[in-house]
Motif scaffolding. Structure first.
Motif, short mmCIF file in Angstrom:
data_model
loop_
_atom_site.label_atom_id
_atom_site.label_comp_id
_atom_site.label_asym_id
_atom_site.label_seq_id
_atom_site.Cartn_x
_atom_site.Cartn_y
_atom_site.Cartn_z
N HIS A 1 0.83 -1.19 0.00
CA HIS A 1 0.00 0.00 0.00
C HIS A 1 0.87 1.25 0.00
N CYS A 2 0.36 2.30 -0.66
CA CYS A 2 1.15 3.51 -0.87
C CYS A 2 0.83 4.53 0.22
N THR A 3 1.47 4.38 1.38
CA THR A 3 1.38 5.39 2.43
C THR A 3 2.70 6.14 2.48
N PHE A 4 2.72 7.27 3.18
CA PHE A 4 3.96 8.04 3.29
C PHE A 4 5.01 7.22 4.03
N ALA A 5 6.15 7.03 3.38
CA ALA A 5 7.26 6.26 3.94
C ALA A 5 6.84 4.86 4.35
N LYS A 6 5.79 4.35 3.70
CA LYS A 6 5.23 3.03 4.03
C LYS A 6 4.87 2.92 5.51
N SER A 7 4.44 4.04 6.07
CA SER A 7 4.04 4.06 7.48
C SER A 7 2.72 3.32 7.66
N PRO A 8 2.46 2.81 8.87
CA PRO A 8 1.16 2.20 9.14
C PRO A 8 0.03 3.23 8.97
N VAL A 9 -1.13 2.73 8.59
CA VAL A 9 -2.31 3.58 8.43
C VAL A 9 -3.04 3.69 9.76
N CYS A 10 -3.51 4.90 10.07
CA CYS A 10 -4.37 5.11 11.24
C CYS A 10 -5.50 6.04 10.81
N ARG B 1 -0.96 12.43 -3.07
CA ARG B 1 -0.76 11.12 -3.68
C ARG B 1 0.63 11.01 -4.30
N GLY B 2 1.04 12.07 -5.00
CA GLY B 2 2.35 12.05 -5.63
C GLY B 2 3.47 11.94 -4.62
N ILE B 3 3.38 12.70 -3.54
CA ILE B 3 4.44 12.68 -2.52
C ILE B 3 4.46 11.33 -1.81
N ARG B 4 3.29 10.80 -1.50
CA ARG B 4 3.26 9.48 -0.85
C ARG B 4 3.93 8.43 -1.73
N GLU B 5 3.57 8.42 -3.02
CA GLU B 5 4.17 7.41 -3.90
C GLU B 5 5.67 7.59 -3.98
N ALA B 6 6.13 8.84 -4.12
CA ALA B 6 7.56 9.09 -4.20
C ALA B 6 8.29 8.66 -2.93
N SER B 7 7.64 8.80 -1.79
CA SER B 7 8.29 8.48 -0.52
C SER B 7 8.61 6.99 -0.38
N THR B 8 7.90 6.16 -1.13
CA THR B 8 8.17 4.72 -1.02
C THR B 8 9.57 4.38 -1.53
N LEU B 9 10.13 5.23 -2.38
CA LEU B 9 11.48 5.00 -2.89
C LEU B 9 12.49 4.87 -1.76
N PHE B 10 12.25 5.58 -0.66
CA PHE B 10 13.22 5.65 0.44
C PHE B 10 12.84 4.75 1.61
N SER B 11 11.91 3.82 1.39
CA SER B 11 11.25 3.20 2.55
C SER B 11 11.11 1.69 2.47
N PHE B 12 12.12 1.01 1.99
CA PHE B 12 11.97 -0.44 1.96
C PHE B 12 13.12 -1.10 2.74
N ASP C 1 4.57 9.51 16.98
CA ASP C 1 5.30 10.77 17.15
C ASP C 1 5.01 11.73 16.01
N VAL C 2 4.74 11.19 14.81
CA VAL C 2 4.46 11.99 13.62
C VAL C 2 3.23 11.42 12.95
N ALA C 3 2.31 12.30 12.55
CA ALA C 3 1.14 11.88 11.78
C ALA C 3 1.15 12.62 10.46
N ILE C 4 1.13 11.88 9.37
CA ILE C 4 1.12 12.45 8.02
C ILE C 4 -0.32 12.62 7.59
N LEU C 5 -0.67 13.84 7.21
CA LEU C 5 -2.04 14.17 6.78
C LEU C 5 -2.00 14.76 5.39
N GLY C 6 -2.87 14.30 4.51
CA GLY C 6 -3.04 14.93 3.21
C GLY C 6 -4.12 16.00 3.27
N ALA C 7 -3.86 17.12 2.59
CA ALA C 7 -4.85 18.20 2.48
C ALA C 7 -4.96 18.53 0.99
N PRO C 8 -5.66 17.68 0.21
CA PRO C 8 -5.65 17.79 -1.25
C PRO C 8 -6.61 18.84 -1.80
#
Length: 325
Positions: free
Chosen positions: A18-27, A59-70, A36-43
């Protein structure tokens, strides 16, 4: 010291899952945020005066963030000899997006403000993905009662227009609206340049409100340490970044590109320096105006994701260092 871990579990490559920011868990239950940090989209890009499209920025930033998160237990920086973004230093969750009501700016802003208030009530630091820069006004309003806060603003434009044809909450107004709030005690506005939407009176109003305004050329003349010396000591800081603060040669995917902008490390080093100096007392961030449709290469979204992930790492490493004494 934590080590990068590739030995156990799934490899979890960037294009998997799933495409979350930095592959973080969803809440998605905002009453149960435990992080400690909550990522919120304001589209929301209804405040745009020219080219729309920043509604797809989150959406674009979340997808790009997966590059750095495996496959990592942290991110090692050989220049600093530090492992950033370790699980010990920072826990991140992605809380999804504030609900945007098309053509209804007031309701959309109220939804953004409510979402940020829920994050703050949980004790997490909000990191908000725009959207155009109008989203900053409801985000910073949510910090009411949590001041004093000094704003560090990275942008090509001053965003200090008061009102035009009755419009007070477009993407040219947010820093003016912030300056009117009791919990905001000043601003440092960096990268402001060239022809823009603000006139001489707007600049005078910004300075009267306690703002320091520096162009890209003035920032370069001062250097990182000189710029940091211009940022006053404050109890807390908030960072708002318009991607058009960067030069369009590295960030073309935005509605209002402006040549003569920052390069990556010029901004990153200022954020890192501020995080170190204030021991991580940066209480929130937003990054706005990424419009992926204008950049088929995707480098603008990658820049945004990389800047945010590095900034979060710096902030929480500084907090951890302060706790360790």
């Amino acid at each position: 010291m934590s080590n990068n871990s590739y030995e156990g579990g799934r490899l979890d490559l960037p294009f998997v899952g799933h495409c979350t920011f930095a592959k973080s868990p969803v809440c998605l239950d905002w009453e149960r945020i435990d992080a400690d940090v909550a990522i919120l989209g304001a589209p929301n890009d209804m405040g745009t005066q020219w080219r729309a499209g920043a509604r797809f920025g989150p959406r674009g930033i979340r997808e790009a963030s997966t590059l750095f998160s495996f496959g990592h237990a942290g991110a090692y920086d050989h220049e600093d000899d530090v492992m950033y973004l370790t699980r010990e230093d920072v826990r991140m969750v992605d809380v999804g997006d504030a609900d945007i009501v098309h053509t209804d700016m007031a309701s959309s802003n109220a939804n953004i403000e409510l979402a940020v208030r829920k994050i703050l009530a949980s004790g997490a630091m909000p990191v908000v993905l725009g959207g155009d820069h109008s989203i900053h006004a409801p985000v910073i309003k949510a910090f009411e009662g949590r001041g004093p806060i000094h704003i560090l603003h990275i942008d090509a434009h001053l965003d200090f227009v008061d009102e035009r044809h009755g419009v007070r909450y477009g993407h040219g107004n947010p820093l003016r609206r912030a300056s009117e709030m009791d919990h905001i005690v000043g601003m440092t506005q960096l990268g402001i340049r060239n022809v823009s939407s603000s006139n001489r009176d707007d600049y005078a109003a910004a300075r009267a409100a306690g703002s320091t305004v520096l162009s890209v050329r003035q920032v370069r003349a001062l250097g990182c340490d000189g710029v940091l010396a211009q940022i006053p000591d404050a109890a807390n800081y908030y960072i708002t970044i318009d991607i058009d603060g960067f030069d369009p040669s590295i960030a073309p995917g935005t509605g209002t590109p402006s040549h003569g902008g920052f390069q990556y490390y010029e901004v990153l080093e200022i954020i890192q320096g501020l995080a170190k100096r204030c021991q991580g007392r940066i209480v929130g961030m937003d990054l706005v105006e990424v419009a992926p449709a204008y950049d088929p290469t995707g480098v603008t979204s990658i820049l945004a994701a990389q800047l945010l992930m590095n900034s979060i790492g710096f902030i929480f490493h500084a907090r951890a260092e302060a706790r360790r004494g």
